[in-house]
Design a protein around this motif. Structure first.
Motif, mmCIF file in Angstrom:
data_model
loop_
_atom_site.group_PDB
_atom_site.id
_atom_site.type_symbol
_atom_site.label_atom_id
_atom_site.label_comp_id
_atom_site.label_asym_id
_atom_site.label_seq_id
_atom_site.Cartn_x
_atom_site.Cartn_y
_atom_site.Cartn_z
ATOM 1 N N VAL A 10 0.868 -1.179 0.000
ATOM 2 C CA VAL A 10 0.000 0.000 0.000
ATOM 3 C C VAL A 10 0.904 1.228 0.000
ATOM 4 O O VAL A 10 1.754 1.388 0.860
ATOM 5 N N VAL A 11 0.771 2.055 -1.026
ATOM 6 C CA VAL A 11 1.585 3.268 -1.096
ATOM 7 C C VAL A 11 0.652 4.462 -1.293
ATOM 8 O O VAL A 11 -0.439 4.314 -1.828
ATOM 9 N N PRO A 12 1.102 5.658 -0.858
ATOM 10 C CA PRO A 12 0.244 6.813 -1.063
ATOM 11 C C PRO A 12 0.204 7.180 -2.541
ATOM 12 O O PRO A 12 1.066 6.768 -3.309
ATOM 13 N N GLY A 13 -0.781 7.957 -2.935
ATOM 14 C CA GLY A 13 -0.895 8.373 -4.332
ATOM 15 C C GLY A 13 -2.288 8.125 -4.834
ATOM 16 O O GLY A 13 -3.162 7.698 -4.092
ATOM 17 N N ALA A 14 -2.460 8.415 -6.121
ATOM 18 C CA ALA A 14 -3.789 8.289 -6.704
ATOM 19 C C ALA A 14 -3.962 6.937 -7.375
ATOM 20 O O ALA A 14 -3.046 6.416 -7.988
ATOM 21 N N GLY A 15 -5.149 6.376 -7.235
ATOM 22 C CA GLY A 15 -5.492 5.159 -7.960
ATOM 23 C C GLY A 15 -6.360 5.503 -9.157
ATOM 24 O O GLY A 15 -6.715 6.666 -9.380
ATOM 25 N N ILE A 16 -6.678 4.482 -9.946
ATOM 26 C CA ILE A 16 -7.562 4.666 -11.103
ATOM 27 C C ILE A 16 -8.830 3.865 -10.832
ATOM 28 O O ILE A 16 -8.742 2.705 -10.444
ATOM 29 N N GLU A 17 -9.965 4.505 -10.999
ATOM 30 C CA GLU A 17 -11.204 3.763 -10.785
ATOM 31 C C GLU A 17 -12.193 4.029 -11.922
ATOM 32 O O GLU A 17 -12.495 5.170 -12.244
ATOM 33 N N LEU A 18 -12.662 2.946 -12.522
ATOM 34 C CA LEU A 18 -13.717 3.047 -13.531
ATOM 35 C C LEU A 18 -14.920 2.289 -13.020
ATOM 36 O O LEU A 18 -14.785 1.138 -12.596
ATOM 37 N N ARG A 19 -16.052 2.945 -13.028
ATOM 38 C CA ARG A 19 -17.276 2.284 -12.542
ATOM 39 C C ARG A 19 -18.304 2.234 -13.655
ATOM 40 O O ARG A 19 -18.832 3.272 -14.058
ATOM 41 N N GLY A 20 -18.531 1.048 -14.165
ATOM 42 C CA GLY A 20 -19.580 0.827 -15.170
ATOM 43 C C GLY A 20 -19.491 1.760 -16.364
ATOM 44 O O GLY A 20 -20.497 2.291 -16.824
ATOM 45 N N VAL A 21 -18.272 1.964 -16.863
ATOM 46 C CA VAL A 21 -18.090 2.932 -17.952
ATOM 47 C C VAL A 21 -18.542 2.357 -19.300
ATOM 48 O O VAL A 21 -18.092 1.303 -19.724
ATOM 49 N N THR A 22 -19.435 3.072 -19.935
ATOM 50 C CA THR A 22 -19.926 2.688 -21.266
ATOM 51 C C THR A 22 -19.651 3.840 -22.218
ATOM 52 O O THR A 22 -19.848 5.009 -21.869
ATOM 53 N N LYS A 23 -19.131 3.475 -23.405
ATOM 54 C CA LYS A 23 -18.863 4.500 -24.418
ATOM 55 C C LYS A 23 -19.212 3.950 -25.794
ATOM 56 O O LYS A 23 -18.693 2.912 -26.204
ATOM 57 N N PHE A 41 -10.437 -1.260 -11.045
ATOM 58 C CA PHE A 41 -9.796 -0.479 -9.986
ATOM 59 C C PHE A 41 -8.313 -0.804 -9.947
ATOM 60 O O PHE A 41 -7.924 -1.965 -9.819
ATOM 61 N N CYS A 42 -7.485 0.218 -10.091
ATOM 62 C CA CYS A 42 -6.042 0.056 -9.980
ATOM 63 C C CYS A 42 -5.612 0.817 -8.734
ATOM 64 O O CYS A 42 -5.630 2.058 -8.726
ATOM 65 N N PRO A 43 -5.224 0.117 -7.665
ATOM 66 C CA PRO A 43 -4.862 0.808 -6.426
ATOM 67 C C PRO A 43 -3.618 1.683 -6.613
ATOM 68 O O PRO A 43 -2.817 1.404 -7.512
ATOM 69 N N PRO A 44 -3.449 2.687 -5.746
ATOM 70 C CA PRO A 44 -2.253 3.523 -5.832
ATOM 71 C C PRO A 44 -0.998 2.643 -5.791
ATOM 72 O O PRO A 44 -0.905 1.726 -4.991
ATOM 73 N N MET A 77 -12.611 7.862 -12.364
ATOM 74 C CA MET A 77 -12.051 8.752 -11.343
ATOM 75 C C MET A 77 -10.556 8.477 -11.212
ATOM 76 O O MET A 77 -10.117 7.335 -11.272
ATOM 77 N N ILE A 78 -9.809 9.553 -10.997
ATOM 78 C CA ILE A 78 -8.378 9.430 -10.742
ATOM 79 C C ILE A 78 -8.127 10.012 -9.359
ATOM 80 O O ILE A 78 -8.352 11.205 -9.151
ATOM 81 N N GLY A 79 -7.707 9.172 -8.435
ATOM 82 C CA GLY A 79 -7.480 9.655 -7.069
ATOM 83 C C GLY A 79 -8.715 10.332 -6.506
ATOM 84 O O GLY A 79 -8.600 11.343 -5.806
ATOM 85 N N GLY A 80 -9.892 9.824 -6.856
ATOM 86 C CA GLY A 80 -11.141 10.365 -6.322
ATOM 87 C C GLY A 80 -11.599 11.639 -7.016
ATOM 88 O O GLY A 80 -12.573 12.262 -6.598
ATOM 89 N N GLU A 81 -10.880 12.036 -8.088
ATOM 90 C CA GLU A 81 -11.276 13.262 -8.798
ATOM 91 C C GLU A 81 -11.651 12.952 -10.236
ATOM 92 O O GLU A 81 -11.218 11.935 -10.789
ATOM 93 N N LYS A 82 -12.388 13.863 -10.844
ATOM 94 C CA LYS A 82 -12.721 13.700 -12.253
ATOM 95 C C LYS A 82 -11.427 13.766 -13.077
ATOM 96 O O LYS A 82 -10.536 14.574 -12.776
ATOM 97 N N THR A 200 4.696 4.989 -9.334
ATOM 98 C CA THR A 200 3.496 5.627 -9.856
ATOM 99 C C THR A 200 2.482 4.523 -10.109
ATOM 100 O O THR A 200 2.861 3.408 -10.431
ATOM 101 N N THR A 201 1.214 4.830 -10.020
ATOM 102 C CA THR A 201 0.185 3.885 -10.447
ATOM 103 C C THR A 201 0.308 3.787 -11.961
ATOM 104 O O THR A 201 0.238 4.806 -12.647
ATOM 105 N N ALA A 202 0.532 2.585 -12.476
ATOM 106 C CA ALA A 202 0.771 2.459 -13.920
ATOM 107 C C ALA A 202 -0.300 1.612 -14.576
ATOM 108 O O ALA A 202 -0.699 0.571 -14.046
ATOM 109 N N LEU A 203 -0.770 2.076 -15.737
ATOM 110 C CA LEU A 203 -1.700 1.294 -16.555
ATOM 111 C C LEU A 203 -1.103 1.213 -17.957
ATOM 112 O O LEU A 203 -0.985 2.213 -18.667
ATOM 113 N N LEU A 204 -0.665 0.014 -18.306
ATOM 114 C CA LEU A 204 0.045 -0.223 -19.565
ATOM 115 C C LEU A 204 -0.840 -0.976 -20.542
ATOM 116 O O LEU A 204 -1.328 -2.064 -20.230
ATOM 117 N N VAL A 205 -1.054 -0.402 -21.715
ATOM 118 C CA VAL A 205 -1.750 -1.114 -22.789
ATOM 119 C C VAL A 205 -0.691 -1.781 -23.646
ATOM 120 O O VAL A 205 0.286 -1.142 -24.040
#
Ligand SMILES: Nc1ncnc2c1ncn2[C@@H]1O[C@H](COP(=O)(O)OP(=O)(O)OP(=O)(O)O)[C@@H](O)[C@H]1O
Ligand SMILES: [Mg+2]
Length: 265
Positions: A10-23, A41-44, A77-82, A200-205
């Protein structure tokens, strides 16, 4: 190879959260559901790899998380923000497959670009830029122009540029897609080292199963039409992961599991 469980520290920082995202994208001829109720959900401090066939919505997911697209339903949401707010604050950083460096700017000035865009002073961050150039192994090339660098070096500039705002969340969209296998593996090892230092919280495609398993603590497998998550696979290998991991039986077993999820129905 020891297995320590998949949960990252568990480290401080922002996580990534997507909730039921449709596009859904509508063109003149067709309607494409790029993402269908995707939750993630990608934890910090975690490293997540996103893998799936072309057109399954990976880049769309990243664009939503960066605030470059808006969802039809659900939210990111990124770190609880838009995402737009997080992007404006420099919480998010991004590196694409095409490093898209400005050819007339030196390595140093390309890395400084996000600071210019956020209206931050380059002079104040000179030490930071120097550290980053060292981190990506380009100390002798600080004043070179992109045209004087190899593909791998340009990609390292793009990663340094993505890190210059001290982002808490780093998005990487096929950053090594254009590189040959040997260079790609070197970059995987370098990226691991950079990430271990920054956490850093990393999301790699990626389209590379081995790249995903080597780097991530969670591999998320998507399918297309509609774009959705079909499986989440925990990668339990302890870090730092040695290059010999690529040839270990445990590694191959996990790669097979990802391949099955990718190609299975
Ligand atoms: N601006 C847009 N207008 C119309 N359709 C779009 C748009 N952006 C994406 N799409 C469609 O949404 C789907 C998902 O696209 P996306 O770029 O997210 O896929 P991807 O998983 O990143 O693919 P690749 O692996 O090829 O990069 C595709 O069918 C694509 O054609
Ligand atoms: Mg894409």
């Amino acid at each position: 190879m020891s297995r320590t469980g998949a949960a990252p520290d568990v480290v401080p920082g922002a996580g990534i959260e997507l909730r039921g995202v449709t596009k859904t994208f509508a063109t003149r001829t067709a309607k494409t559901t790029a993402l269908d109720a995707v939750s993630l959900f990608c934890p910090p401090g975690s490293f997540t790899a996103l893998i799936g066939p072309s057109g399954c919505g990976k880049s769309t997911l990243l664009r939503l998380a960066l605030g470059l697209e808006t969802a039809d339903a659900g939210e990111a949401m990124i770190g609880g923000e838009k995402p737009v707010i997080a992007a404006r604050k420099g919480v998010t950083g991004i590196a694409f497959q095409d490093p898209a460096l400005l050819p007339w700017r030196s390595v140093t000035d390309n890395i400084a670009l996000p600071l210019d865009l956020l209206g931050r002073s380059k002079a104040e961050h000179a030490g930071k830029i120097e550290d980053l150039i060292r981190l990506v192994g380009l100390s002798n090339f600080a004043h070179s122009l992109p045209g004087e660098l190899s593909g791998g070096m340009r990609q390292r500039v793009a990663i340094a540029r993505a890190l210059v705002t001290d982002p808490q969340v780093l998005f990487l969209d096929e950053p090594f897609g254009a590189l040959d296998q040997i260079l790609r593996r070197q970059m995987n090892i370098e990226l691991q080292n950079i990430w271990l230092r920054n956490r850093t919280t990393a999301l790699l495609v990626t389209h590379g199963i081995d790249e995903a398993v080597f780097l991530a603590d969670t591999v998320v497998v998507m399918h297309a039409r509609p774009g959705r998550i079909v499986k989440t696979i925990a990668v339990p290998f302890e870090r730092p992961r040695p290059v010999s991991l690529f040839s270990s039986p445990e590694f191959h077993l996990l790669c097979d599991e990802v391949a099955e999820a990718l190609h299975g129905g």
